[in-house]
Scaffold this motif. Structure first.
Motif, PDB file in Angstrom:
ATOM      1  N   LYS A 226      16.154 -10.680 -15.446  1.00  0.00           N
ATOM      2  CA  LYS A 226      17.215 -11.179 -14.590  1.00  0.00           C
ATOM      3  C   LYS A 226      16.961 -12.655 -14.296  1.00  0.00           C
ATOM      4  O   LYS A 226      15.825 -13.072 -14.087  1.00  0.00           O
ATOM      5  CB  LYS A 226      17.264 -10.387 -13.281  1.00  0.00           C
ATOM      6  N   GLN A 227      18.009 -13.446 -14.280  1.00  0.00           N
ATOM      7  CA  GLN A 227      17.882 -14.874 -13.992  1.00  0.00           C
ATOM      8  C   GLN A 227      17.950 -15.108 -12.484  1.00  0.00           C
ATOM      9  O   GLN A 227      18.885 -14.639 -11.823  1.00  0.00           O
ATOM     10  CB  GLN A 227      18.989 -15.649 -14.703  1.00  0.00           C
ATOM     11  N   VAL A 228      16.934 -15.805 -11.967  1.00  0.00           N
ATOM     12  CA  VAL A 228      16.864 -16.074 -10.530  1.00  0.00           C
ATOM     13  C   VAL A 228      16.671 -17.562 -10.304  1.00  0.00           C
ATOM     14  O   VAL A 228      16.111 -18.275 -11.141  1.00  0.00           O
ATOM     15  CB  VAL A 228      15.718 -15.287  -9.854  1.00  0.00           C
ATOM     16  N   LEU A 229      17.135 -18.029  -9.164  1.00  0.00           N
ATOM     17  CA  LEU A 229      17.002 -19.435  -8.790  1.00  0.00           C
ATOM     18  C   LEU A 229      15.581 -19.698  -8.309  1.00  0.00           C
ATOM     19  O   LEU A 229      15.035 -18.947  -7.511  1.00  0.00           O
ATOM     20  CB  LEU A 229      18.008 -19.764  -7.687  1.00  0.00           C
ATOM     21  N   THR A 230      14.959 -20.766  -8.814  1.00  0.00           N
ATOM     22  CA  THR A 230      13.610 -21.130  -8.382  1.00  0.00           C
ATOM     23  C   THR A 230      13.679 -22.045  -7.160  1.00  0.00           C
ATOM     24  O   THR A 230      14.738 -22.551  -6.795  1.00  0.00           O
ATOM     25  CB  THR A 230      12.861 -21.859  -9.501  1.00  0.00           C
ATOM     26  N   GLN A 231      12.514 -22.274  -6.535  1.00  0.00           N
ATOM     27  CA  GLN A 231      12.456 -23.198  -5.411  1.00  0.00           C
ATOM     28  C   GLN A 231      12.860 -24.601  -5.841  1.00  0.00           C
ATOM     29  O   GLN A 231      13.539 -25.325  -5.105  1.00  0.00           O
ATOM     30  CB  GLN A 231      11.041 -23.226  -4.820  1.00  0.00           C
TER      31      GLN A 231
END
Length: 231
Positions: free
Chosen positions: A200-205
């Motif tokens: 799954k693609q997630v937003l990084t800091q």
């Protein structure tokens, strides 16, 4: 590669950087004090409707200069406490230097700096741009007045004063960059704005710091980004 600048070269490249800005201009300098040449250049950018952001730590403007600045609708100012950095950027290059903005075109001091091209030094330019964006985020966007500096005390007031830029979806950003959405997401993963976790693609800091947001809509999860994000 990065180019070393002495005093005269710093003044020359700074003027060229401002003159050649066609999309954005960021001026970060501890002192908000402008000479006639800087005013002339900023007036030209304002006529061309170029987005100009000035970040400063102390204002030394005279009443007439404050009135002049408030007439420039495309020039926004932000106050940053304890600011000591001097950095000047447009969409293609940046200068990191000892030269304060108010010392531009003056030769009384011995200055040094480096000029960075977005084409030749993409990673260095991106790192500099990201740090400039961080400084902007921790600053208070202000409207300079004759009486005092007014700091917006709410998000709504800030939007009224500045016209906050709306963010766009990954698909719209990809279209602007003439990429497919999958190609854009591959680039976002490569530069660390997005990560793949459990397929799954997630937003990084890092993506959050660059203005990215994760949203959930009718058709599932998606990302939105500032239109001027550096890819």
């Amino acid at each position: 590669m990065a180019k070393f600048l002495n005093t005269s070269a710093t003044n020359y490249y700074l003027e060229e950087l401002i003159k050649n800005a066609s999309d954005r201009l960021i001026l970060i300098s501890p002192y908000l004090k402008l000479n006639d040449r800087i005013k002339e250049l900023l007036e030209d950018k304002n006529r061309l409707k170029i987005d100009v952001r000035i970040v400063y730590g102390k204002s030394e403007l005279q009443p007439s200069e404050i009135s002049w600045l408030n007439e420039l609708s495309f020039v926004r100012t932000s106050f940053c406490k304890n600011l000591h950095a001097k950095c000047y950027l447009n969409e293609n290059s940046c200068i990191i230097t000892s030269l304060n903005l108010y010392e531009f075109s003056q030769v009384n001091n011995n200055e040094m700096g480096i000029h960075i091209s977005r084409i030749d030094d993409c990673d260095m330019y991106r790192d500099t741009f990201e740090e400039a964006q961080r400084i902007i985020r921790i600053s208070d966007e202000v409207r300079v007045t004759l009486e005092k500096i007014i700091i917006p005390n709410s998000k709504k007031e800030t939007q009224e004063l500045t016209g906050k830029q709306e963010k766009v979806t990954s698909s719209k950003l990809a279209k602007t960059l003439k990429l497919s959405t999958s190609e854009l997401l591959d680039k976002l993963i490569k530069i660390g704005y997005v990560a793949e976790v459990d397929q799954k693609q997630v937003l990084t800091q890092k993506g959050v710091e660059m203005g990215g947001e994760a949203k959930t809509g009718r058709f599932g999860d998606y990302f939105i980004w500032p239109e001027d994000i550096i890819i």
